[in-house]
Design an enzyme around this catalytic site. Structure first.
Site, PDB file in Angstrom:
ATOM      1  N   HIS A   2       0.848  -1.184   0.000  1.00  0.00           N
ATOM      2  CA  HIS A   2       0.000   0.000   0.000  1.00  0.00           C
ATOM      3  C   HIS A   2       0.893   1.247   0.000  1.00  0.00           C
ATOM      4  CE1 HIS A   2      -3.727  -2.247   1.778  1.00  0.00           C
ATOM      5  NE2 HIS A   2      -3.333  -2.712   0.604  1.00  0.00           N
TER       6      HIS A   2
ATOM      7  N   GLU B 220       1.305   3.718   2.011  1.00  0.00           N
ATOM      8  CA  GLU B 220       2.038   4.031   3.249  1.00  0.00           C
ATOM      9  C   GLU B 220       3.270   3.144   3.383  1.00  0.00           C
ATOM     10  OE1 GLU B 220      -1.045   3.113   2.761  1.00  0.00           O
ATOM     11  OE2 GLU B 220      -2.453   3.953   4.225  1.00  0.00           O
TER      12      GLU B 220
ATOM     13  N   CYS C 228      -5.158   1.352   6.137  1.00  0.00           N
ATOM     14  CA  CYS C 228      -5.947   0.136   6.387  1.00  0.00           C
ATOM     15  C   CYS C 228      -5.579  -0.440   7.738  1.00  0.00           C
ATOM     16  CB  CYS C 228      -5.736  -0.885   5.276  1.00  0.00           C
ATOM     17  SG  CYS C 228      -4.101  -1.609   5.257  1.00  0.00           S
TER      18      CYS C 228
ATOM     19  N   CYS D 244      -1.471  -1.125   7.366  1.00  0.00           N
ATOM     20  CA  CYS D 244      -0.658   0.095   7.326  1.00  0.00           C
ATOM     21  C   CYS D 244      -0.738   0.850   8.649  1.00  0.00           C
ATOM     22  CB  CYS D 244      -1.112   0.992   6.190  1.00  0.00           C
ATOM     23  SG  CYS D 244      -0.822   0.244   4.585  1.00  0.00           S
TER      24      CYS D 244
END
Ligand code: AOF
Ligand code: ZN
Length: 344
Positions: free
Chosen positions: A64, A66, A92, A101
């Site tokens: 992701h 991040e 998330c 994350c």
């Protein structure tokens, strides 16, 4: 703990803005590559508000935004300096294809997380709350609570709109692209496939690249044998076949055209029923679909209210005039603006 100066009191709002702009701009360029996942960007700032790195979620199954940004900061030796994370989407809080994350940010030197939009996906949401939990709570700022940054919040919502549409409404965001000549006709002169300017063609191909599916009609296929490939801008490398839905009530789709389109990277899906297309596409993980069709199908689309934004390119004697109608914050508008900011 009390009386501690917090970072956003010391970082200029203009630095937050610049960071968000960079995160949004890079994420916009991933439209069309991430489905069924959203396009997401994350900028990491140091204590002075300088951008250290910007990460995006490249495609499903990969880290992701991040996690990507934190990995980039680590790789370039600046992870220790990271203090603020600006994320276009709530981090998330679940273990899906990748770890949460929220935990990655909790275990990082980040002290403050700015969130552009809440996650509409109930399986993954909750990251904002998790980041506030002690021990080790981070300061969390929601853009929605900052009226001075309403424009950024709006762009984060536009960035999320295709994904949010699929998750919340179980249908992709649907954009219509239509070109009209000086007389209001959609039909190009004999021997030509198009009549719009190079700038309009580039926009149309940026839109193709950004979408996960194209919807067209049998009339267009029989009249033009269109190719629907992304040609005026580079396409996403190694992307999975783009879905190509053809509304064809009487099974007239030529087999050789299907074979040609399959060869050039499409999965052709004939259907007799226009109204079933949104559900069909959402079921196939498409976040964003575009309609490129002739007047008959567009009339049915308008009548059924099947569109979310509608781009009309009017050919004029001078530069083409672009008209964009949208039901809500428009990802297509964001795509247009981003093209301008990339050029400047
Ligand atoms: C992304 N990229 O940068 C963020 C996402 O199954 P996964 O692990 O791929 O998780 C996908 C979900 O994670 C997605 O539906 C969204 O709710 C959330 N956040 N997803 O693909 C990101 N931040
Ligand atoms: Zn995540």
């Amino acid at each position: 703990m009390a009386n501690q100066t917090t970072l956003s009191d010391t970082i200029a709002p203009s630095a937050i803005r610049d960071g968000f702009r960079a995160a949004i701009s890079q994420a916009v360029e991933t439209f069309g590559a991430t489905a069924p996942n959203p396009s997401v960007g994350c900028a990491l700032l140091d204590a002075e508000g300088h951008i250290l790195t910007v990460g995006v979620h490249p495609r499903v199954g990969q880290p992701h935004a991040e996690a990507m940004a934190l990995a980039q900061a680590h790789a370039t030796g600046v992870l220790d300096q990271v203090r603020v994370a600006l994320v276009t989407l709530e981090p998330c809080n679940h273990t899906g294809r990748t770890p949460p994350c929220s935990e990655a940010l909790r275990n990082s030197p980040v002290r403050e997380v700015w969130i552009g939009a809440a996650d509409p996906n109930p399986q993954a949401s909750g990251g904002a709350g998790r980041l506030c939990e002690e021990p080790g709570a981070k300061r969390v700022v929601m853009l929605a609570d900052r009226p001075d940054m309403a424009d950024l919040a709006q762009d984060c919502r536009a960035l999320l709109a295709p994904f949010a549409s699929r998750v919340v409404r179980h249908r992709p965001w649907i954009s219509v692209k239509q070109a009209l000549d000086e007389h209001g006709s959609m039909v190009p002169p004999p021997g030509q496939k198009t009549f719009t300017s190079p700038a309009s063609l580039t926009l149309a191909h940026r839109l193709r690249r950004a979408t996960d599916a194209i919807i067209t009609g049998i009339g267009t296929v029989l009249a033009d044998r269109p190719r629907f490939t992304v040609r005026h801008v580079p396409d996403h490398e190694g992307r999975k076949p783009r879905l190509l839905v053809v509304c064809d009530r009487h099974g007239r789709l030529p087999a050789d055209w299907i074979a040609e389109m399959t060869e050039t990277g499409f999965e052709v899906i004939p259907t007799p029923d226009l109204l079933s297309v949104p559900t069909l596409l959402a079921g196939r993980g498409a976040n964003w679909a575009m309609i490129e069709a002739g007047p008959a199908l567009l009339a049915s689309v308008a009548e059924a209210g099947l569109w979310d934004d509608w781009l009309t390119i009017h050919k004029t004697a001078g530069a083409d005039r672009i008209d964009l109608k949208s039901r809500d914050e428009s990802p297509l508008q964001l795509l247009r603006e981003n093209a301008c900011s990339l050029e400047s």
